[in-house]
Scaffold this active site. Structure first.
Site, mmCIF file in Angstrom:
data_model
loop_
_atom_site.group_PDB
_atom_site.id
_atom_site.type_symbol
_atom_site.label_atom_id
_atom_site.label_comp_id
_atom_site.label_asym_id
_atom_site.label_seq_id
_atom_site.Cartn_x
_atom_site.Cartn_y
_atom_site.Cartn_z
ATOM 1 N N LYS A 44 20.387 43.620 -18.483
ATOM 2 C CA LYS A 44 19.880 43.424 -17.131
ATOM 3 C C LYS A 44 20.235 44.602 -16.223
ATOM 4 O O LYS A 44 19.413 45.077 -15.438
ATOM 5 C CB LYS A 44 20.436 42.118 -16.557
ATOM 6 N N SER A 187 33.193 48.842 -7.759
ATOM 7 C CA SER A 187 31.846 48.278 -7.770
ATOM 8 C C SER A 187 30.837 49.300 -8.255
ATOM 9 O O SER A 187 30.579 50.302 -7.581
ATOM 10 C CB SER A 187 31.451 47.798 -6.373
ATOM 11 N N ASP A 327 31.634 40.025 -15.480
ATOM 12 C CA ASP A 327 30.559 39.097 -15.819
ATOM 13 C C ASP A 327 30.970 38.070 -16.868
ATOM 14 O O ASP A 327 30.328 37.025 -16.995
ATOM 15 C CB ASP A 327 29.339 39.868 -16.330
ATOM 16 N N LYS A 354 30.303 36.146 -5.968
ATOM 17 C CA LYS A 354 29.198 36.235 -6.932
ATOM 18 C C LYS A 354 28.137 35.193 -6.595
ATOM 19 O O LYS A 354 28.082 34.682 -5.475
ATOM 20 C CB LYS A 354 29.741 36.052 -8.357
ATOM 21 N N ARG A 358 32.834 32.096 -8.039
ATOM 22 C CA ARG A 358 32.962 31.953 -9.488
ATOM 23 C C ARG A 358 34.362 31.556 -9.932
ATOM 24 O O ARG A 358 34.541 31.055 -11.047
ATOM 25 C CB ARG A 358 32.491 33.239 -10.179
#
Length: 449
Positions: A44, A187, A327, A354, A358
């Protein structure tokens, strides 16, 4: 970004989108070992960048293996708003004719895609015109000031709710000046937004990272002819035009992590995932699982991940680990729930911003399956040794929570697990339910039936 494209017809896209992965809830029957081999969807993160760089570049680029998830579909539609021609060919490829021709002719709707909106903001900052960027209810809660502030420092005008902290964002771009910027958080999205803006700036744009993050943008800028320099933790880009190229999107390692844990938790589980991205910063979950005692190997020559059921032990996961596994935390936490000992995860405050909070949603999911977990401000403490039981789980609109719950439900003792908010999975992995059937033989069904 080279990898062999998946075989034609490997994933029945329409069945995935119109079938189980669009259901509001999914029911999974447990006690089904995961065995077999497969290919996961195109990465992705690479897919977003392939579309945006193709839109900026002069000429026609062809992308093979693009992610079929809704997040990437939103980015594909977004670049068309800039006058870029996007054609889906009959052989599964996407042809993009750049460069961007004008300011967008409508609001840029990114759905649930945090990567999409932040990277597109960098592109918009470099365009002499007005852009409006927004997304769904979950995306509109995610922080955007982390890109708004440095883009303003480069000369763009960025407005939004709460002074640009939240979308919708309104960007007046053009007339940028390169800066040197040290993001307060690790990031790749912030770094990438500034590098993309830097292509249209006067002078060099440099990002100084506090921890190394994934290098997709740097790698792909080079493929498109960009002048990028990486010096340790400093990444710089010079202004200039990009040239079209062809991109083959490899498989997504973060999606493979679900099947790795499914194999580890099952009796006599064994799974192989082929054709994965093999560059830096995306396979750190493999090292975490190896530290837990997993029988897992990742062949960098072929991009093949092989995993066999294992007896796991607790580990400590710290701030230095987080950028490489941000992730995969939910599914790693599920592995920790059945491992021997107490796993401590810290330095993960970023997870609260997120698709869901999360940390809270992962902790709630673990408790539903019978694990003992304590939330902390920046992580959680997980008591291992849980015997997973069937559960009812709310995904909170977070695809990674939903997919982790499906893996746990397939591995739980006999009974049925129901996952509410299952339709969130279509953002990243249409076909997940079908692959669950392929590997476990379980029969997921929509709803509570």
């Amino acid at each position: 970004m080279r990898a062999k494209p998946p075989p034609d017809g490997e994933l029945n896209v329409m069945d995935s989108i119109l079938g189980l992965d669009s259901a509001a809830s999914l029911r999974v029957t447990g006690a089904s070992p995961a065995r077999g081999s497969l290919r996961v969807p195109g990465d992705k993160s690479v897919s977003h960048r392939a579309l945006l760089l193709s839109a900026i570049a002069r000429g026609t680029s062809t992308i093979t293996g693009l992610s079929l998830g809704q997040d990437v579909t939103h980015t594909r539609r977004v670049i068309g708003r800039f006058g870029v021609s996007v054609t889906c060919t009959g052989d599964g490829r996407v042809r993009v004719e750049g460069p961007v021709r004008h300011e967008p002719d409508d609001v840029l709707d990114h759905g649930n895609a945090g990567t999409g909106i932040r990277l597109t903001a960098g592109v918009c900052a470099g365009i002499d015109g007005l852009s409006v960027l927004t997304g769904d209810q979950y995306l509109r809660r995610r922080p955007m000031d982390r890109i708004a502030e440095p883009l303003r420092a480069m000369g763009a005008t960025v407005a939004g709710r709460e002074d640009g902290r939240l979308a919708p964002l309104v960007i007046r771009g053009g007339n940028l000046t390169g800066i040197t910027y040290a993001p307060p958080q690790a990031s790749a999205q912030v770094k990438s937004a500034l590098l993309l803006a830097g292509l249209s700036a006067r002078g060099i744009t440099t990002v100084e990272e506090i921890h190394p993050t994934r290098r997709h943008t740097e790698e792909m800028l080079t493929e498109f002819g960009g002048r990028v320099t990486v010096d340790g933790m400093r990444v710089s880009v010079e202004p200039g035009e990009l040239s079209a190229t062809d991109v083959v999107v490899p498989g997504d390692p973060s999606q493979a992590a679900f099947w790795a844990v499914a194999a580890l938790l099952a009796d006599q589980g064994e799974v192989a995932v082929d054709g994965l991205y093999t560059g830096p910063g995306r396979s750190d979950f493999v090292q975490i699982l190896q530290r837990m005692g997993a029988d897992i190997t990742f062949d960098l020559a072929t991009g093949t991940l092989t995993v066999r059921s294992s007896r796991l032990r607790a580990v400590e996961i710290t701030a230095e680990d987080i950028p490489g596994i941000v992730d995969e935390i939910p599914v790693l936490a599920m592995a920790a729930a059945v491992a021997e000992g107490t796993t401590v995860i810290s330095g993960a405050a970023e997870l609260r911003a997120k698709e869901s909070d999360r940390i809270a949603s992962t902790a709630g999911m673990l408790r539903a399956f019978g694990a003992q977990v304590t939330e902390t401000e920046d992580g959680m403490v997980i008591e291992g040794g849980a015997r997973l039981r069937p559960a009812r789980v709310d995904s909170h609109g977070d695809h990674r929570i939903a997919m982790t719950a499906a893996v746990a439900g397939a591995c739980a003792a006999d009974g049925a697990t129901v996952i509410d908010g299952w339709d969130s999975v279509a953002t990243s992995y249409p076909g997940f339910a079908q692959h669950l059937v392929q590997l476990t033989g379980t029969t997921p069904a929509a709803g509570d039936a």
